[in-house]
Every structure is written in structure tokens, then in C-alpha cells.
Design a protein around this motif. Structure first.
Motif, short mmCIF file in Angstrom:
data_model
loop_
_atom_site.label_atom_id
_atom_site.label_comp_id
_atom_site.label_asym_id
_atom_site.label_seq_id
_atom_site.Cartn_x
_atom_site.Cartn_y
_atom_site.Cartn_z
N VAL A 41 0.91 -1.21 0.10
CA VAL A 41 -0.18 0.14 -0.11
C VAL A 41 0.81 1.17 -0.10
O VAL A 41 1.84 1.46 0.84
CB VAL A 41 -0.93 0.18 1.16
CG1 VAL A 41 -1.96 1.34 1.02
CG2 VAL A 41 -1.68 -1.02 1.16
N ALA A 42 0.76 2.02 -0.93
CA ALA A 42 1.60 3.40 -1.28
C ALA A 42 0.83 4.32 -1.11
O ALA A 42 -0.40 4.80 -1.61
CB ALA A 42 2.22 3.13 -2.37
N TYR A 43 1.39 5.67 -0.51
CA TYR A 43 0.90 6.99 -0.34
C TYR A 43 1.95 7.97 -0.28
O TYR A 43 3.16 7.64 0.56
CB TYR A 43 -0.03 7.10 0.69
CG TYR A 43 -0.66 8.52 0.89
CD1 TYR A 43 -1.72 9.00 -0.07
CD2 TYR A 43 -0.34 9.44 1.80
CE1 TYR A 43 -2.15 10.22 0.05
CE2 TYR A 43 -0.79 10.66 1.91
CZ TYR A 43 -1.82 11.09 1.09
OH TYR A 43 -2.16 12.38 0.96
N ALA A 44 1.90 9.06 -0.90
CA ALA A 44 2.82 10.21 -0.58
C ALA A 44 2.23 11.34 -0.45
O ALA A 44 1.39 11.71 -1.18
CB ALA A 44 3.94 10.19 -1.97
N ASP A 45 2.71 12.18 0.40
CA ASP A 45 2.08 13.57 0.64
C ASP A 45 3.34 14.36 0.28
O ASP A 45 4.37 14.05 -0.56
CB ASP A 45 1.72 13.98 2.02
CG ASP A 45 3.19 13.68 3.01
OD1 ASP A 45 4.21 13.78 2.76
OD2 ASP A 45 2.77 13.93 4.41
#
Length: 90
Positions: free
Chosen positions: A5-9
Motif C-alpha cells: 500500500v503506497a501513499y505520498a504527501d
């Protein structure tokens, strides 16, 4: 099953690997990952999600090895940005 699971702010990229039961959905994996606690700005009713760059629905069933991605809203109109870049070159 093993999934990511990937997320970038703006400041940090996060990619977590986790095990989920067979039949798990994108929503299940995101909730199990803990990213919703880590990034409270993520709203699954607003943010789009996908698997390997392809937009998908939260109820999409996962396969072993999938990478679930949570996308941030676009903050700039690509046509406007392109126009600004051309104007600056003149």
C-alpha cells in the motif's frame, strides 16, 4: 496474500508491505495498513485509489503481489502549468 500500500504527501513517501486474507479489497488493505491513521488528510470518499497506476474502486478484490496506491488530488491544472512555463520563457 502479500500486497503493498503506497501513499505520498508533499514531504514523505510511504510504501508498506502487508499480508491480507484472500478475498480482501483495496479498502481492506488500506484500512489494515494503518495509513489512514498516519495520514489523516486521506479521505477514501475523496481520494482516488488504484492498483499499479490504474484507477480502481475501493471494492476491487486484490491479487497476491498487488500494489495499492492512494492518489492525492491534483492541485494544478496541467494546461495552466504548461501555459505558465511557456509565458516564462518569452
Amino acid at each position: 496474500m502479500h500486497v503493498g500500500v503506497a501513499y505520498a504527501d508533499k514531504f514523505k513517501q510511504t510504501w508498506l508491505k502487508l499480508d491480507v486474507p484472500e478475498g480482501s479489497t483495496i479498502r481492506d488493505a488500506i484500512e489494515r495498513s494503518g495509513l489512514l491513521d498516519q495520514f489523516p488528510e486521506v479521505d477514501l470518499n475523496v481520494n482516488k485509489v488504484g492498483i499499479f497506476g490504474k484507477l480502481s474502486k475501493l471494492d476491487t478484490k486484490l491479487a497476491d503481489g498487488n500494489r495499492v496506491e492512494i492518489y492525492r488530488p491534483i492541485t494544478a491544472d496541467p494546461e495552466t502549468v504548461e501555459r505558465r512555463d511557456r509565458d516564462e520563457d518569452d
